[in-house]
Motif scaffolding. Structure first.
Motif, PDB file in Angstrom:
ATOM      1  N   HIS A  40       0.824  -1.210   0.000  1.00 11.72           N
ATOM      2  CA  HIS A  40       0.000   0.000   0.000  1.00 11.72           C
ATOM      3  C   HIS A  40       0.864   1.268   0.000  1.00 11.72           C
ATOM      4  O   HIS A  40       0.699   2.157   0.852  1.00 11.72           O
ATOM      5  N   GLU A  62      -3.956  -3.584   0.120  1.00 14.99           N
ATOM      6  CA  GLU A  62      -4.755  -2.403   0.465  1.00 14.99           C
ATOM      7  C   GLU A  62      -4.318  -1.780   1.783  1.00 14.99           C
ATOM      8  O   GLU A  62      -4.859  -0.767   2.216  1.00 14.99           O
ATOM      9  N   GLU A  63      -3.336  -2.402   2.440  1.00 11.40           N
ATOM     10  CA  GLU A  63      -2.756  -1.858   3.669  1.00 11.40           C
ATOM     11  C   GLU A  63      -1.346  -2.413   3.813  1.00 11.40           C
ATOM     12  O   GLU A  63      -0.963  -3.366   3.122  1.00 11.40           O
TER      13      GLU A  63
END
Length: 288
Positions: A40, A62-63
């Motif tokens: 991310h 996503e992170e």
């Protein structure tokens, strides 16, 4: 597929592209794949890597899931006989992959191997050949006795500075910046421990590899350059915390039951004290 090369990227676009390019310039007699895991990033990493290197496999998180989990994601989709953990802030030589894979093919008892890792100033990255951080080894290292007696094995059980860096040895652990691991070994010992966010997961993995009867070899007949700490400069307090947390996790997991309460209290107290001093040093630097 002989080798799966895994690079975890976090806001190190230029360095990661340089690392990929050095891999693609390798001269090998075997097939390999490159898997990039982006944690991310907020820079242009994803777009740039996709545009410049369409042939690599890119996993976009996503992170920021940490170093251990990101590598595990890539291992799960990889197909190589060997797995190479390669830091995003490294440059390999054209012969590095061939030399290391040839060595692994010729030595089936070796579960993991690593080459010589050099810093940009030409000095050795001492983390590339280490002993386990036992309480005594850590004490000699943290008190500076290892520097006072650099050629004495007793005081250098952690960084092994008494060993010639130009000779090959069995060692306790390698550095996650460059580590070739046999897939058969991974199937036996398991993946990286995701409890370690970053730091310590390589030491823990090597500990489990050795406990399972595999050899771990420092093989210095090829080398890489390691621009150390590039991705960790973004969040210094987070990194300092994770570094010391890794010390705690490793001791708790592997040594706590082997040592008496007083030793464990001294170890944990030392880790807390070292963390506080590091935080204070960071605060002073910011004020300046």
């Amino acid at each position: 597929m002989e080798l799966s090369i895994i690079i975890v990227n976090y806001n190190t676009c230029r360095l990661t592209c340089d690392a990929i390019q050095s891999v693609l310039l390798s001269v090998t007699a075997f097939a390999y794949e490159v898997i990039i895991v982006d944690n991310h990033s907020t820079d242009s990493s994803v777009e740039t890597i996709t545009k410049l290197f369409p042939e690599v496999c890119l996993i976009k998180n996503e992170e920021n899931v940490g170093f251990a989990k990101a590598n595990n994601q890539a291992i799960a989709v990889s197909s190589g006989k060997y797995i190479l953990l390669l830091n995003s802030d490294t440059i390999i030589k054209p012969d590095t992959l061939q030399v290391m894979v040839s060595y692994m093919n010729e030595h089936p008892k070796v579960g993991a191997s690593g080459c010589k890792v050099m810093l940009p100033d030409g000095s050795l990255d001492k983390a590339c050949k280490r002993g386990f951080p036992t309480p005594s080894a850590s004490f000699y290292y943290l008190t500076g006795l290892s520097k006072v007696f650099p050629n004495k094995a007793r005081f250098n059980m952690y960084q092994l500075t008494h060993l010639d860096p130009d000779q090959s040895y069995q060692v306790d652990c390698l550095v996650g910046a460059f580590m070739v691991v046999r897939r058969e070994t991974i199937k036996q010992v398991g993946l990286l421990d995701e409890e370690f966010f970053m730091y310590g997961e390589d030491v823990d993995w090597c500990y489990r590899i050795k406990q399972s009867g595999w050899e771990i070899i420092y093989y210095p007949y090829t080398s890489i350059i390691h621009y150390k700490g590039a991705s960790s400069k973004r969040k210094p307090y987070k990194i300092v915390y994770e570094f010391h947390r890794a010390m705690y996790l490793f001791h708790k997991k592997h040594y706590q039951e082997r040592y008496p309460l007083v030793v464990n209290l001294l170890v944990y107290g030392g880790i807390v004290l070292k963390l506080l001093l590091a935080m204070m040093q960071n605060a002073r630097k910011r004020l300046r």
